[in-house]
Design a protein around this motif. Structure first.
Motif, PDB file in Angstrom:
ATOM      1  N   ARG A  30       0.860  -1.187   0.000  1.00  0.00           N
ATOM      2  CA  ARG A  30       0.000   0.000   0.000  1.00  0.00           C
ATOM      3  C   ARG A  30       0.901   1.244   0.000  1.00  0.00           C
ATOM      4  NH1 ARG A  30      -3.785  -1.624   3.821  1.00  0.00           N
ATOM      5  NH2 ARG A  30      -4.814  -2.633   2.085  1.00  0.00           N
ATOM      6  N   PRO A  31       0.698   2.155  -0.947  1.00  0.00           N
ATOM      7  CA  PRO A  31       1.655   3.278  -1.033  1.00  0.00           C
ATOM      8  C   PRO A  31       1.549   4.270   0.138  1.00  0.00           C
ATOM      9  CG  PRO A  31      -0.111   3.549  -2.640  1.00  0.00           C
ATOM     10  CD  PRO A  31      -0.306   2.207  -2.013  1.00  0.00           C
ATOM     11  N   ASP A  32       2.707   4.720   0.561  1.00  0.00           N
ATOM     12  CA  ASP A  32       2.765   5.761   1.596  1.00  0.00           C
ATOM     13  C   ASP A  32       2.881   7.130   0.953  1.00  0.00           C
ATOM     14  OD1 ASP A  32       2.754   4.188   3.996  1.00  0.00           O
ATOM     15  OD2 ASP A  32       4.737   3.495   3.442  1.00  0.00           O
ATOM     16  N   LEU A  33       3.453   7.144  -0.224  1.00  0.00           N
ATOM     17  CA  LEU A  33       3.679   8.408  -0.921  1.00  0.00           C
ATOM     18  C   LEU A  33       3.413   8.176  -2.411  1.00  0.00           C
ATOM     19  CD1 LEU A  33       6.626  10.619   0.044  1.00  0.00           C
ATOM     20  CD2 LEU A  33       6.087  10.355  -2.337  1.00  0.00           C
ATOM     21  N   VAL A  34       2.672   9.072  -3.005  1.00  0.00           N
ATOM     22  CA  VAL A  34       2.315   8.899  -4.414  1.00  0.00           C
ATOM     23  C   VAL A  34       2.747  10.133  -5.201  1.00  0.00           C
ATOM     24  CG1 VAL A  34       0.439   8.426  -6.042  1.00  0.00           C
ATOM     25  CG2 VAL A  34       0.283   7.561  -3.718  1.00  0.00           C
ATOM     26  N   LEU A  35       3.426   9.909  -6.288  1.00  0.00           N
ATOM     27  CA  LEU A  35       3.868  11.000  -7.151  1.00  0.00           C
ATOM     28  C   LEU A  35       3.120  10.869  -8.469  1.00  0.00           C
ATOM     29  CD1 LEU A  35       6.027  13.245  -6.911  1.00  0.00           C
ATOM     30  CD2 LEU A  35       7.585  11.722  -8.073  1.00  0.00           C
ATOM     31  N   ALA A 178      12.377  10.451   3.718  1.00  0.00           N
ATOM     32  CA  ALA A 178      11.850   9.461   2.777  1.00  0.00           C
ATOM     33  C   ALA A 178      12.871   8.374   2.444  1.00  0.00           C
ATOM     34  CB  ALA A 178      11.396  10.165   1.496  1.00  0.00           C
ATOM     35  N   LEU A 181      11.884   4.658   1.974  1.00  0.00           N
ATOM     36  CA  LEU A 181      10.846   4.321   0.995  1.00  0.00           C
ATOM     37  C   LEU A 181      11.442   3.638  -0.241  1.00  0.00           C
ATOM     38  CD1 LEU A 181       8.778   7.645   1.042  1.00  0.00           C
ATOM     39  CD2 LEU A 181       8.111   5.488   2.063  1.00  0.00           C
ATOM     40  N   GLU A 196       4.407   5.043  -7.154  1.00  0.00           N
ATOM     41  CA  GLU A 196       3.994   4.811  -5.767  1.00  0.00           C
ATOM     42  C   GLU A 196       5.199   4.361  -4.951  1.00  0.00           C
ATOM     43  OE1 GLU A 196      -0.542   3.378  -6.831  1.00  0.00           O
ATOM     44  OE2 GLU A 196       0.920   1.887  -6.218  1.00  0.00           O
ATOM     45  N   ARG A 199       6.999   2.084   2.426  1.00  0.00           N
ATOM     46  CA  ARG A 199       8.088   1.765   3.338  1.00  0.00           C
ATOM     47  C   ARG A 199       8.503   0.307   3.195  1.00  0.00           C
ATOM     48  NH1 ARG A 199       5.290   4.301   8.469  1.00  0.00           N
ATOM     49  NH2 ARG A 199       3.549   3.981   7.062  1.00  0.00           N
TER      50      ARG A 199
ATOM     51  N   SER B  54       1.507  16.150  -8.871  1.00  0.00           N
ATOM     52  CA  SER B  54       1.062  16.185  -7.478  1.00  0.00           C
ATOM     53  C   SER B  54       1.822  15.151  -6.657  1.00  0.00           C
ATOM     54  CB  SER B  54      -0.440  15.976  -7.382  1.00  0.00           C
ATOM     55  OG  SER B  54      -0.799  14.733  -7.920  1.00  0.00           O
ATOM     56  N   GLY B  56       1.344  13.000  -3.126  1.00  0.00           N
ATOM     57  CA  GLY B  56       0.386  12.603  -2.093  1.00  0.00           C
ATOM     58  C   GLY B  56       1.029  11.841  -0.954  1.00  0.00           C
ATOM     59  N   ALA B  58       0.231   9.546   2.467  1.00  0.00           N
ATOM     60  CA  ALA B  58      -0.806   8.791   3.164  1.00  0.00           C
ATOM     61  C   ALA B  58      -0.872   9.217   4.631  1.00  0.00           C
ATOM     62  CB  ALA B  58      -0.511   7.309   3.065  1.00  0.00           C
ATOM     63  N   TYR B  61       1.331   7.296   7.006  1.00  0.00           N
ATOM     64  CA  TYR B  61       2.749   7.613   6.848  1.00  0.00           C
ATOM     65  C   TYR B  61       3.084   8.951   7.522  1.00  0.00           C
ATOM     66  CZ  TYR B  61       7.238   8.505   4.607  1.00  0.00           C
ATOM     67  OH  TYR B  61       8.567   8.778   4.380  1.00  0.00           O
ATOM     68  N   TYR B 313      -5.216  10.571   1.521  1.00  0.00           N
ATOM     69  CA  TYR B 313      -3.922  11.129   1.134  1.00  0.00           C
ATOM     70  C   TYR B 313      -4.006  12.643   1.156  1.00  0.00           C
ATOM     71  CZ  TYR B 313      -2.289   6.552  -0.315  1.00  0.00           C
ATOM     72  OH  TYR B 313      -1.892   5.252  -0.313  1.00  0.00           O
TER      73      TYR B 313
END
Lengths: 201, 325
Positions: A30-35, A178, A181, A196, A199, B54, B56, B58, B61, B313
């Protein structure tokens, strides 16, 4: 299936779908950070200038290339000049996450205008894949600098495989927090390239 | 309208310039984002806004990072005063961010001696609307005037609403503390200098008295002088303690944001019921992307996984793309 057989099949069908070896892909995290990068980033003057400057790495006949992110993959349209005839290629390149910080690009589908003539000139699939790799690499280098390292692997038995990518997360997200990640997914959506990060488990 | 794109906030920016720019922003109507949802499979956002890029984060996190760096940092710095502090954020679909603070204070904290050993424990819940300046990395946490609730933990007494217009006063009070955490010990030096001045004045008064004739008055001034002397010594000790903490803060903050030059006062400001946090987007976005997404816009987006799991998010978004997604 040999390259020539694939080409023959492609010439007989309206559009060709390449068989792809099923890679062992770990379950996505499950993504913690999405670009999310809009296609517009790849359509800037900077990208165009870099493509013009890097054209020597591409076949001189390769022109009018256009990249379009869609839900089913990256659509690449370009024209290839062969002697007096121009052939229009319509290609779908699919990105597949393969594990920690790595992904692969597979040639999913392609359609070529003037197939019969093309068959006569025996355009090689490997040449086509090399062209796609160079074109995509130029785009990625301008937008994401050296955050993604791409390596051409189009000579393997897997006919669909074009290149492998390795993401340097530290360069993609310079925030020291980060550092734990990893790339956990890469996909294309309508006019979007989505990266995506999650961690390490 | 103020053209924020022409404002340069890098390099030798002074606090005055920074405040002026914030004033300009507050004169403009703060932008709000329409509620939106994101379809994870198609990438299509409702609300009709398609950013050029963008970023995002979570909710889970963000909270883990908050625990790891910020809360730990606060715990270390407030533990000197005997405090305990825990902060948690909750993202809401309407772009609000709920902040839950659990705070424990020793009964003797307010300067009055107390024999009670139990800590006074309070729970603060605040609803914040998060906005951003159109073209530079300012995050604005806007608190509704009566949106902060204060409650004694483990108590049946209903929570009390705190008027957040008092926020400016709180930040003004905290400035010295923030400066010390940033390594600026001028506040301690000023306090020590003031005590020195008061001691000198007392000494003068004591010299003018006759030790035998005004014995009672003399003893009173002598006690006061001794108190100032101890306070000055305490200030010196506190200064040393804060110096150690400031070094830890610097290490922690550097590992979090990579900022070599740290001044917490420059990161934080208050305007009415809004708390302004200055965020350097360049530090959290890829270098080449930053140039293109320098104008940020914020929203909370609920993303539904393919397996049905929902996660909120917090998105920092670039300017609107020319072509609609």
């Amino acid at each position: 299936m040999t390259t020539k057989t694939i080409w023959l099949l492609c010439l007989l069908s309206p559009a060709c779908t390449l068989p792809r070896a099923r890679a062992e892909v770990p379950a996505p995290l499950r993504p913690d950070l999405v670009l999310r990068l809009n296609q517009e980033l790849f359509e800037t003057q900077g990208v165009q200038e870099a493509l013009d400057a890097g054209k020597r790495r591409l076949d001189p006949g390769f022109h009018d290339a256009f990249l379009d992110f869609r839900n089913d993959g990256i659509h690449l349209k370009f024209t290839q000049s062969l002697l007096w005839k121009e052939f229009e290629f319509d290609i779908i390149l699919r990105l597949l996450w393969t594990g920690r910080n790595t992904f692969e690009a597979h040639l999913q589908k392609f359609d070529v205008s003037g197939k019969l003539l093309l068959f006569h000139f025996k355009v090689d699939l490997k040449t086509l894949k090399a062209q796609l790799f160079q074109f995509f690499k130029l785009n990625i280098q301008v937008v994401l600098l050296d955050a993604i390292d791409l390596k051409y692997v189009g000579n393997t038995a897997d006919q669909s495989l074009v290149f492998r990518g390795t993401v340097n997360v530290g360069k993609l997200v310079p925030l020291p927090a980060a550092a734990d990640l990893d790339l956990s997914g890469i996909q294309t959506q309508d006019r979007l390239l989505v990266l995506e990060l999650a961690r390490r488990p | 309208m103020v053209d924020h794109s022409k404002q340069d906030l890098k390099g030798g920016e002074t606090l005055k310039t920074y405040n002026k720019q914030l004033d300009d922003f507050f004169q403009d109507s703060a932008q709000t984002s329409p509620a939106s949802t994101l379809n994870h499979d198609t990438g299509v956002q409702s609300g009709g806004y398609s950013p050029v890029g963008s970023f995002g984060l979570a909710e889970g996190y963000v909270n883990d990072q908050l625990q790891k760096f910020i809360s730990e940092l606060l715990r270390q710095s407030v533990s000197l005063m005997g405090w305990k502090l825990d902060i948690k954020l909750k993202f809401k679909e309407n772009h609000d961010v709920m902040v839950d603070i659990d705070m424990s204070i020793p009964p003797g904290f307010f300067g009055m001696p107390s024999t009670d050993k139990d800590l006074l424990t309070y729970h603060i819940t605040s609803k914040m609307e998060v906005l951003s300046t159109p073209h530079q990395g300012y995050l604005i946490f806007k608190l509704p005037p009566n949106g902060t609730l204060f409650k004694r933990a483990n108590s049946d007494i209903p929570p009390v609403a705190i008027h957040t217009e008092l926020l400016s006063d709180a930040v003004a009070i905290a400035r010295g503390y923030l400066a010390a955490l940033s390594g600026d010990m001028a506040g301690f030096d000023a306090a020590a200098a003031l005590l020195q001045k008061q001691m000198a004045a007392l000494k003068l008064q004591m010299d003018q008295l006759n030790k035998e004739r005004d014995r009672k008055e003399y003893m009173k001034l002598q006690a006061q002088f001794r108190l100032f002397e101890l306070q000055k010594e305490a200030t010196e000790i506190q200064r040393g303690q804060f110096k150690d903490i400031a070094e830890q803060v610097h290490t922690q903050m550097f590992s979090f944001v990579g900022d070599k030059e740290l001044n917490l006062n420059n990161l934080l400001a208050a305007r009415g019921n809004s708390l302004v946090l200055k965020v350097n987007l360049e530090q959290i976005t890829p270098p080449n992307i930053y140039k293109l997404v320098a104008g940020i816009r914020l929203k909370n987006i609920q993303v539904e996984d393919r397996d049905g799991h929902k996660e909120l998010y917090f998105y920092l978004e670039g300017p609107k793309a020319k072509k609609k997604v």
